[in-house]
Design an enzyme around this catalytic site. Structure first.
Site, PDB file in Angstrom:
ATOM      1  N   ARG A 105      39.176  49.626  35.399  1.00 59.26           N
ATOM      2  CA  ARG A 105      40.578  49.201  35.419  1.00 59.26           C
ATOM      3  C   ARG A 105      41.069  49.100  33.982  1.00 59.26           C
ATOM      4  NH1 ARG A 105      43.353  44.175  34.582  1.00 59.26           N
ATOM      5  NH2 ARG A 105      44.711  43.472  36.279  1.00 59.26           N
ATOM      6  N   ASP A 158      48.403  31.706  28.825  1.00 59.42           N
ATOM      7  CA  ASP A 158      48.151  32.408  27.576  1.00 59.42           C
ATOM      8  C   ASP A 158      48.433  31.573  26.323  1.00 59.42           C
ATOM      9  OD1 ASP A 158      47.140  34.629  28.795  1.00 59.42           O
ATOM     10  OD2 ASP A 158      49.049  35.704  28.856  1.00 59.42           O
ATOM     11  N   HIS A 201      44.065  31.326  33.870  1.00 63.65           N
ATOM     12  CA  HIS A 201      44.339  30.680  32.568  1.00 63.65           C
ATOM     13  C   HIS A 201      45.819  30.823  32.282  1.00 63.65           C
ATOM     14  CE1 HIS A 201      44.011  34.987  31.790  1.00 63.65           C
ATOM     15  NE2 HIS A 201      44.840  34.773  30.759  1.00 63.65           N
TER      16      HIS A 201
HETATM   17  O1  LIG Z   1      44.584  42.358  32.806  1.00 69.05           O
HETATM   18  C1  LIG Z   1      45.319  41.594  33.395  1.00 69.05           C
HETATM   19  O2  LIG Z   1      45.908  41.913  34.429  1.00 69.05           O
HETATM   20  C2  LIG Z   1      45.555  40.200  32.853  1.00 69.05           C
HETATM   21  C3  LIG Z   1      44.740  39.886  31.663  1.00 69.05           C
HETATM   22  C4  LIG Z   1      45.087  38.560  31.082  1.00 69.05           C
HETATM   23  O3  LIG Z   1      45.726  37.766  31.640  1.00 69.05           O
HETATM   24  C5  LIG Z   1      44.668  38.220  29.719  1.00 69.05           C
HETATM   25  O4  LIG Z   1      43.917  39.003  29.140  1.00 69.05           O
HETATM   26  O5  LIG Z   1      45.100  37.181  29.185  1.00 69.05           O
HETATM   27 FE   LIG Z   2      46.421  36.195  30.288  1.00 71.42          FE
END
Ligand SMILES: O=C(O)CCC(=O)C(=O)O
Ligand SMILES: [Fe+3]
Length: 825
Positions: free
Chosen positions: A649, A569, A567
């Protein structure tokens, strides 16, 4: 004779205010209350005395009669008449001075700085009082003070929370929520309107009549208070040199301007800068219809005639009057006149306007007429023409500027297209601010633009502490534990925001120190990113989330999905079209993103950048403690997370905006909470209403979303409980209004044809009836409408006269607001 009594001075309220504030910081609550209450009382006294003295002196020494002792003016010689005039002025000054001196003490005592005046206008004293009353357990008074403060500071988040808190407390009654600064004329008017809307006409009459009486007394006071010192605003003190008559003119015209503006002052709704349009005339509009419904035709006629003084050509009112007159009998009706006070009021106001327009024309002293009812010819023809020309010029300039802006925008867009990518690459690579931090990968090595990987941003200990914080918060918090991930059914997801962490810390559920660390480290990342990308304007927090993803062991077999699908942001990625659409529900205001990783003891879970097709991977980043991947939040950086197949994680996800209007509200609240923790005074106050601060939270904070999440979890969608409940606390009124607005909008959509009719009826209720009765009765107008007929008339449900446009605007905007809320959810 020296009329000024230097001893018997009233204690100046700025001094009392200062004493109260000082006592506040010592925690001497009784002294806060004594001083602040006295400050408020004395301010009221100064106001009343000033008005009283000017009014009574005006009565004693008006300029109407010749002053005895100066003798009969000699024709042709101006000077003796002049002397007589100035003698009156001197007498008046003497009268006012000694009157005020006797009651208040030396005038210099009550010269209050603009800063303190502003505090009183903002009702700050009630903020202090609220805390002090709370501390000594005077709950009813604390509630009233909080409510009073909130009226003038409706955007004050903490006070809103306090009010919610009070509402939940045992022993607090609805009637405790009093506005201690309410103005009687407005209170009466609003109460009258409330009853009127409920078709309670007889009692509404009492309140509107009360409102009229209070209006004129408030007007008198307001006008008297205008006769203060000359305000040099815009003039240079040193350069201002006017002769006697020019100086008198300047000052007097300023006073008149102020007096005319009392209309605006009196029409201002509590706690806002919104005014009720055509305020005074509308009283008589409400009154005429209320009297009609109460079958008091004499009064209905009197009030219609009074209204017509303001708006003689108002067709509906003319018809109403005809109807009432026919009902009562024309002869009797002819003997009823409009109200004398209003006749006088209009006469005086028009004379003032004439003088003001004269001064406008001749001396260029601007006058903007605040009234809607002024006949056009009061403004001199030349001015009218000049204004017309000015308006046209302004419109033309606005249009030209608009065109120019459009051209510039297109040019800039084109230029950006050409050089955007390049300049960005060149621009990034600024300092990372801390010696320990290393740049591990740049845009170049990551095969893209606006990308960076930094290491050693935080230490091992810090990683562990945040990791622990996430797990404790998930256990203590509400509802994250065990929740499936919104992104993958094979993982569990837990998250906590900075504010939530601080609140848990406050409640002792997580270590406060860890919550603070979360806050501080997120700030560190913000600063580093701002510097590394060489941003010219500050980065603001848009949303901060400490997130862990845990593999569900029994759901890993044959798994093909990602932990977080690819995606971007700040736009909606349509990979089929290789496009990213920058529109809601995407968080379009986000400009930069950063993920701060906390651990690497898990399998899978690598971060990846891809092309717009969401397939072609351009770079992969392996999470590890202290590593930050930072990138532009736009279409240049589609990204995702590979499946976490074993273990947990954890990372802090941060989104930033360059637009201060979108600063995260939660962040501000978190800052306030932290400030509160750090003040020693507040240690024991942590769970009670928040403290007033010397500089209260800015009331003009733009509305921003409260809680946002990258992708709303289904169960968590009501992530705004605070705002919702606060809105409720804000007053049922508002909710109802927006409902009304929605209903109205729906009505309009549904039956466009019916609308016009309904609106017409609503604006001026009886006219339609009157006309219908007349035609139906067939005979002469006079005999048609009988009392019995009146009774059968449908109740004037939609009968508010003059739904003023101001209100319409309010309704519209609250409807728009709730629309917005929906979008953001
Ligand atoms: O946790 C990650 O490495 C990326 C998470 C991410 O892209 C998001 O939450 O928009
Ligand atoms: Fe993201």
């Amino acid at each position: 004779d020296t009329p000024i009594n230097l001893n018997a001075g009233l204690e100046p309220y700025d001094l009392l205010f200062d004493n109260a504030v000082e006592a506040y910081y010592k925690g001497d609550w009784i002294s806060v209350i004594l001083n602040m209450e006295r400050a408020l009382r004395n301010k009221g006294t100064v106001r009343r005395v000033r008005a009283h003295c000017r009014l009574s002196c005006a009565n004693q020494t008006d300029f109407g009669e010749p002053v005895p002792g100066v003798g009969v003016p000699i024709p042709g010689s101006g000077s003796v008449e002049d002397l007589s005039f100035f003698q009156k002025i001197l007498k008046r000054a003497d009268c006012v001075n000694s009157c005020e001196g006797e009651k208040l003490g030396h005038p210099s005592l009550h010269k209050i700085s603009e800063a303190v005046e502003l505090e009183f206008r903002k009702r700050t004293p009630y903020n202090y009082l609220q805390v002090a009353y709370f501390k000594i357990n005077k709950l009813d008074k604390a509630v009233a003070a909080a409510h009073t403060f909130y009226q003038a500071n409706p955007d004050h988040l903490e006070m809103r929370q306090n009010l919610d808190y009070y509402r939940m407390m045992a022993g607090v009654k609805e009637t405790d929520f009093k506005d201690l600064e309410a103005r009687p004329h407005m209170e009466e008017f609003l109460e009258g309107k409330r009853l009127y809307s409920a078709d309670d006409f007889a009692p509404s009459v009492d309140h509107f009549e009360g409102a009229v009486t209070e209006y004129f007394s408030a007007d008198l006071e307001c006008r008297a208070l205008c006769e203060g010192a000359y305000d040099y605003d815009g003039y240079n003190y040193l350069e201002y040199s006017a002769d006697l008559f020019q100086a008198m003119t300047d000052h007097y015209i300023q006073v008149l301007n102020c007096k005319q503006n009392c209309v605006v002052d009196l029409a201002t709704l509590p706690g806002s800068d919104k005014t009720v349009e055509d305020f005074l005339p509308s009283h008589f509009n409400y009154l005429q219809f209320s009297y009609y419904n109460a079958e008091n035709y004499e009064k209905a006629i009197e009030c219609s005639k009074t209204y017509l003084l303001f708006h003689p050509e108002d067709e509906v009112m003319v018809q109403n009057l005809a109807f009432y007159s026919a009902t009562l009998g024309e002869d009797k009706a002819a003997g009823i006149t409009a109200r004398e006070v209003v006749q006088q009021y209009i006469k005086q106001s028009l004379l003032e306007k004439e003088l003001l327009y004269f001064a406008y024309e001749v001396f260029g002293i601007t006058f903007v007429d605040p009234d809607k009812w002024t006949p056009t010819d009061v403004m001199p023809l030349k001015l009218r023409e000049k204004q017309k020309v000015e308006r046209e010029t302004a419109a033309r300039i606005t249009e030209e500027i608009g065109n120019l802006m459009k051209e510039i925008e297109t040019l800039v867009e084109e230029k950006n297209k050409d050089s955007g990518e390049l300049s960005k690459v060149v621009r990034e690579g600024g300092s990372v601010l801390y010696d320990d931090i290393t740049v591990t990968m740049t845009s170049k090595s990551l095969n893209g633009s606006q990308r960076v990987v930094l290491d050693n941003v935080i230490t091992e200990d810090e990683c562990r502490e945040l990791h622990r914080l996430s797990n404790t918060a998930a256990m203590m918090g509400d509802g994250y534990r065990g929740k499936p991930s919104p992104h993958s059914p094979s993982e569990m997801f837990q998250g906590v925001t900075v504010l939530k962490a601080l609140k848990l810390g406050q409640e002792g559920k997580v270590p406060l120190k860890s919550a603070r660390l979360f806050f501080e480290l997120s700030e560190k990342v913000r600063k580093v990113l701002e510097s590394y990308f060489r941003l010219e304007t500050p980065l603001y927090f848009s949303y901060t989330h400490l997130v862990c993803r845990s593999a569900i062991d029994e759901k890993q077999e044959g798994r093909e999905d990602l932990s977080h699908p690819v995606h971007a942001d700040n736009c909606l990625l349509v990979s089929e079209l290789n496009e990213c659409i920058k529109e809601p529900p995407a968080y379009t205001h986000r400009d930069y993103s950063a993920i701060l990783y906390l651990n690497d003891d898990f399998e899978g879970g690598n971060f990846l950048f891809s092309e717009l097709d969401a397939k072609t991977v351009t770079a992969v980043v392996r999470p590890q403690c202290g590593r930050v991947v930072g990138f532009g939040a736009g279409k240049e950086n589609p990204h995702g997370v590979k499946a976490v197949t074993k273990g947990q994680r954890c990372a802090v996800a941060l989104w930033f905006t360059l637009d201060p209007r979108h600063t995260e509200k939660e962040r501000i609240q978190a800052e306030d909470l932290l400030k509160m923790f750090s003040s020693p005074l507040d240690a024991e106050f942590q769970r009670s209403p928040s403290e007033p601060k010397p500089k209260p939270v800015q009331s003009d904070q733009p509305a921003t979303e409260t809680a946002e999440q990258p992708i709303p979890e289904p169960g968590k969608q009501a992530a705004k409980p605070k705002q919702k409940s606060a809105e409720k606390a804000d007053g049922k009124q508002k909710v109802k209004q927006s409902d009304k607005a929605k209903a109205k909008a729906a009505e309009k959509k549904d039956k466009p044809a019916a609308k016009k009719n309904a609106d017409a009826k609503k604006d001026k209720p009886p006219v339609k009836k009157a006309a219908a009765d007349k035609s139906g009765g067939g005979g002469g107008g006079g005999s048609v409408a009988k009392a019995t007929d009146t009774k059968q008339r449908p109740k004037a449900k939609s009968s508010e006269p003059h739904k003023d446009s101001q209100e319409r605007r309010t309704e519209a905007s609250s409807a728009a607001d709730s629309e917005k809320d929906k979008d953001e959810l």
